[in-house]
Every structure is written in C-alpha cells, then in structure tokens.
Design a protein around this motif. Structure first.
Motif, short mmCIF file in Angstrom:
data_model
loop_
_atom_site.label_atom_id
_atom_site.label_comp_id
_atom_site.label_asym_id
_atom_site.label_seq_id
_atom_site.Cartn_x
_atom_site.Cartn_y
_atom_site.Cartn_z
N SER A 152 0.93 -1.12 -0.10
CA SER A 152 -0.03 0.06 -0.13
C SER A 152 0.78 1.37 0.01
CB SER A 152 -1.03 -0.14 1.40
OG SER A 152 -1.50 1.09 1.38
N ILE A 153 0.92 1.83 -1.29
CA ILE A 153 1.89 2.74 -1.25
C ILE A 153 1.22 4.51 -0.98
CG2 ILE A 153 3.72 4.08 -2.83
CD1 ILE A 153 4.08 0.99 -2.29
N ILE A 154 1.79 4.97 0.08
CA ILE A 154 1.21 6.22 0.62
C ILE A 154 1.98 7.17 0.68
CG2 ILE A 154 0.08 7.21 2.75
CD1 ILE A 154 -1.47 4.88 1.57
N THR A 155 1.57 8.62 0.29
CA THR A 155 2.36 9.63 0.23
C THR A 155 2.45 10.28 1.62
OG1 THR A 155 1.40 10.30 -1.93
CG2 THR A 155 2.39 12.29 -0.60
N ASP A 156 3.86 10.35 2.01
CA ASP A 156 4.12 11.04 3.31
C ASP A 156 4.70 12.18 3.22
OD1 ASP A 156 4.79 11.26 5.93
OD2 ASP A 156 6.46 9.84 6.06
N HIS A 157 4.09 13.41 3.49
CA HIS A 157 4.45 14.59 3.09
C HIS A 157 5.70 15.01 4.20
CE1 HIS A 157 1.63 15.55 0.04
NE2 HIS A 157 0.58 15.51 0.89
N ASP A 158 5.61 14.37 5.34
CA ASP A 158 6.69 14.81 6.34
C ASP A 158 7.74 14.26 5.72
OD1 ASP A 158 4.93 15.99 7.81
OD2 ASP A 158 4.88 14.14 9.33
N SER A 159 7.82 12.98 5.12
CA SER A 159 9.39 12.61 4.36
C SER A 159 9.44 13.01 3.01
CB SER A 159 9.55 11.13 4.51
OG SER A 159 8.45 10.35 3.78
N LEU A 160 8.62 13.81 2.72
CA LEU A 160 8.60 14.41 1.32
C LEU A 160 8.59 13.24 0.16
CD1 LEU A 160 11.18 17.26 1.85
CD2 LEU A 160 8.73 17.42 1.81
N ASN A 161 7.89 12.20 0.42
CA ASN A 161 7.87 11.23 -0.56
C ASN A 161 6.98 10.11 -0.57
OD1 ASN A 161 9.19 9.59 -2.75
ND2 ASN A 161 11.42 9.69 -1.84
N LYS A 162 6.86 9.38 -1.12
CA LYS A 162 5.97 8.06 -1.33
C LYS A 162 6.51 6.83 -0.40
CE LYS A 162 3.71 7.32 -4.78
NZ LYS A 162 2.62 7.00 -6.08
N ARG A 163 5.97 6.19 0.22
CA ARG A 163 6.28 5.08 1.23
C ARG A 163 5.37 4.06 1.21
NH1 ARG A 163 7.64 7.75 6.83
NH2 ARG A 163 8.95 5.74 7.11
N ASN A 164 5.82 2.78 1.33
CA ASN A 164 5.04 1.54 1.16
C ASN A 164 4.69 1.56 2.82
OD1 ASN A 164 3.89 -0.94 1.19
ND2 ASN A 164 5.70 -2.29 1.11
N LEU A 165 3.48 1.39 3.01
CA LEU A 165 2.83 1.40 4.44
C LEU A 165 3.67 0.14 5.39
CD1 LEU A 165 1.18 2.79 6.54
CD2 LEU A 165 -0.65 0.91 5.87
N GLY A 166 4.19 -0.92 4.46
CA GLY A 166 5.06 -1.69 5.17
C GLY A 166 4.26 -3.21 5.80
#
Ligand code: NAP
Ligand code: ZN
Length: 369
Positions: A152-166
C-alpha cells in the motif's frame, strides 16, 4: 534447474474474472461481514459502472455500507486518517476498494487502521505485521496490480516522498471486470499499462525472482507482445481490455513475490517532486534502466518474448508510446540520487552491481523537453 531451499510462492487473494463478475459472485462478499466501507476516488467509479455494480451487489446481499469517495491520486497519510476518523464509530467489517491503484492502496491502508485503532499512520510505517480488516479490490485501471499485492503506497508529506506502509495487506478478493476500463482515456491507458509492464520487467530482472515469478512474468511479456500494435494504434476492443487487465494482475502477482526495483525506487521522487503520474515516472526512467543490462541473458530473453529484435527497437517503441516532458536540474538529480541510495533494501533487488553513477545516469536520461 537449481533447487534452493526457499519460499517459492504465496498468493492468498481469490481472483474472479469476467464481465459482470461483481454481481454474479456477490455472494462471496457476504462471508466477510454485514457492513462495508467503500473506498473510492472522486469521480471515475461513478461513471464507469463499477460503483453501481458494487451498490447493487451489496443491496442484493443485504450488506450495509458507507462510502468514502475522497481518495486523491497518490493517496496521502491525511486522506487515510480522514477516512478512518469519519467512519470509526460505524461497525465496519470489511473494506471494498474500487478504482485505480490509488483507491485500492488507500483501501488497504484504511483496513489496517480499522483493525488497529490505537496505531497512528505514522507509527505504522515502522511497525511490522499489523492485522487488517478483509479488503476486497475492484480495479478500474489495468496497471498497478494492487488488487493482488500486499503493498500500500502512501504519500508521506513529512518525509517528502511516497512510502510503502510496510504491512502484508493482501486483499481477500479481487474482481476483474474489464468493462470498467472501456472508457479509460488512452493517455491513462498507456501510462497505467507502462506500470504493469514495469512490474513484469522489474520482477523478472530481480535478485528475488523465482521460477514461479518468472513463469508469470514471461506469460505477461507474451501477452503484451500480442497487444503491442493495438496499444500503439490506440485500438483496443473489450477482449484486448480483458487481456490487459489480466496482464496487470499477473504483473501484480509477480511483484508480490519479488518486489520492484530501480525505476520504482527512483520514480517516487519524480512523482512527489515533479508531479509525474506513477506510470509516467517509471517510463521516464526506463531507457537508463534498460541500458544497465546490456548482454544480461534474461534481459535478452525478455526482449525476445516482447517481440523486439534488440534494445534499440524496444526503446524506439517505448519512446513513441509515452509522451512526457521533464526538466531536472543537476541539484535535483543529486538530491534524488541521495534519497534512492538510502533504500538499500530496494537496491538489493537489482541483479547487477548498482553505483551512484548508474542512478545519476538514469535520472539524466529521464530528461525530456
Ligand atoms: P490512480 O492514481 O488510481 O488514478 C489516476 C486517475 O485515473 C484518477 O484521476 C482516477 O479518477 C482515474 N481513473 C481510474 N479509473 C478510471 C477509469 N476506469 N476511467 C477513467 N478514469 C479512471 O492511477 P493508477 O495508476 O491506477 O494508480 C497509481 C497508484 O497506485 C500510485 O499511488 C502508485 O504508487 C500505486 N501503486 C500501487 C501498487 C501496489 O502494489 N500497491 C503497485 C503500483 C502502483 P478518480 O480519482 O475519479 O477515481
Ligand atoms: Zn508500479
């Protein structure tokens, strides 16, 4: 063939395929509960018939529902939180995600937080093995394969990138009805097909590839070979749309085993910072990526399965297939390269030694006016 001691294949999603399959197989939904949260985008599912079929099926099975139809492209942490907060007092027992990869990924993430109400979205990125409500996926693009992956690939504005929820959020059911893609505009068709193509390639040319994932990827290449002229001519009939949807799901099954590789890793920076859609971001990086393989035997076999004589012919097809423009400053390339190098796990999927220079070159070759 060398047989190693290894985990070979896992795919827990039941896949139902064919015109009208949501309505015909609606009884399968019933066993996951009596109240659903439908997660979808703002517009398209209301126009392509998918939402109507879901509502009809839920009424038929006497399943109550709420609708969250505010998922944006590249869904953000904030959207996931909003969907959970708005519906936390409902007795939701399952999530039905309808739409492109963004709606499906959002649905999968939302399912995790319904099952773990005390965990915040931020915390989830670093936790492992969080459970989830059952998720049913109904794709309306033929690209991401999210209906059969754990990601599930989510945009994380805090890390300024997209991340897999894991988390391992495999859907319990995937309904593939190609009719929902019949009016998908050709620019979206091309960019989403490129995503499916890149899943096949990055799974095939991957250190984690297995005999099973290879068999699946090779079938995907053969089907794309049959479709490549029609795709270029923008001449897709329902049976072609059906094949494309199947390719996309095959590609999803394949990356569920292996993960993706360099273009996906680098592409997230282009989507977040340069606003390229996911498929276009992959496409931009492909010429540089493919140039890393030269005479790598599996790469040559892949070109052959796709029906091209050599790399030049493949590149020329891809150049004409996807139109985009991208300017990248040297400073941006330096930053995005640093970001990519931090993800050692993903870099390990690439079967050759990958250097900082290789990554820089991929970004440089992605520039286009
Ligand atoms: P998308 O972001 O889901 O949707 C793009 C656009 O297409 C939206 O405007 C959407 O409209 C519209 N759309 C969807 N279906 C349509 C249809 N049948 N007809 C007309 N328009 C339609 O695009 P996507 O490429 O499918 O998904 C990309 C996302 O998936 C990215 O966030 C990417 O990171 C993720 N992804 C996930 C996986 C995984 O394994 N989990 C793999 C690859 C990519 P509405 O907003 O109105 O619905
Ligand atoms: Zn992708």
């Amino acid at each position: 063939m060398e047989i190693n001691l290894s985990e070979v294949f896992y795919m827990p999603t039941k896949i139902i395929q064919g015109n009208n399959c949501v309505i015909e197989f609606s009884y399968l939904i019933k066993k996951f509960g009596n109240k659903a949260l439908i997660v979808t985008g703002k517009t398209s599912s209301k126009l392509n018939g998918s939402l109507e079929d879901v509502l009809f099926s839920l009424d038929k099975e006497d399943i109550r529902y709420k609708i969250f139809d505010d998922v944006e492209e590249n869904p953000s942490v904030e959207t996931i939180e909003k969907a959970v907060n708005e519906n936390k007092d409902e007795d939701i027992e399952m999530i039905i995600a309808v739409g492109g990869g963004s709606a499906l990924d959002a649905g999968k993430a939302i399912a995790v937080f319904f099952a773990n109400p005390t965990v915040s979205v931020k915390e989830a990125f670093t936790l492992k093995n969080l459970s989830n409500l059952p998720v049913i996926c109904i794709p309306t693009t033929s690209g991401t394969g999210s209906e059969v992956t754990q990601y599930s690939i989510i945009t994380d504005h805090d890390s300024l990138n997209k991340r897999n929820l894991g988390q391992e959020t495999y859907p319990v059911l995937a309904f593939l009805d190609p009719r929902y893609t019949l009016n998908l505009p050709y620019d979206l068709t091309s960019s989403t097909v490129f995503d499916a193509f890149s899943h096949l390639v990055e799974s095939y040319l991957n250190t984690r590839a297995t005999l099973m994932s290879d068999i699946i990827a090779e079938k995907g290449f053969e089907l794309l070979c049959e479709l490549k002229k029609k795709l270029m001519d923008k001449d897709l009939k329902i049976e072609d749309r059906e094949k494309l949807m199947f390719v996309s799901t095959l590609a999803g099954v394949s990356i569920a085993q292996t993960g993706t590789s360099l273009p996906h890793l680098l592409g997230y920076s282009l989507t977040y910072n340069k606003k390229l859609s996911h498929g276009i971001a992959n496409a931009a990086l492909y010429k540089g990526y493919l140039s890393l393989f030269k005479d790598y035997p599996k790469y040559l076999k892949m070109i052959n399965l796709l029906g091209f004589k050599n790399t030049e012919e493949l590149n020329s097809y891809l150049d004409n297939f996807i139109q985009y423009s991208l300017s990248l400053s040297d400073e941006e390339i330096k930053n995005f390269t640093e970001i990519a190098l931090r993800n050692q796990e993903k870099l390990k999927n690439h079967p050759l030694i990958v250097t900082k220079e290789d990554i820089k070159t991929m970004f440089e070759m992605a520039r286009r006016s």
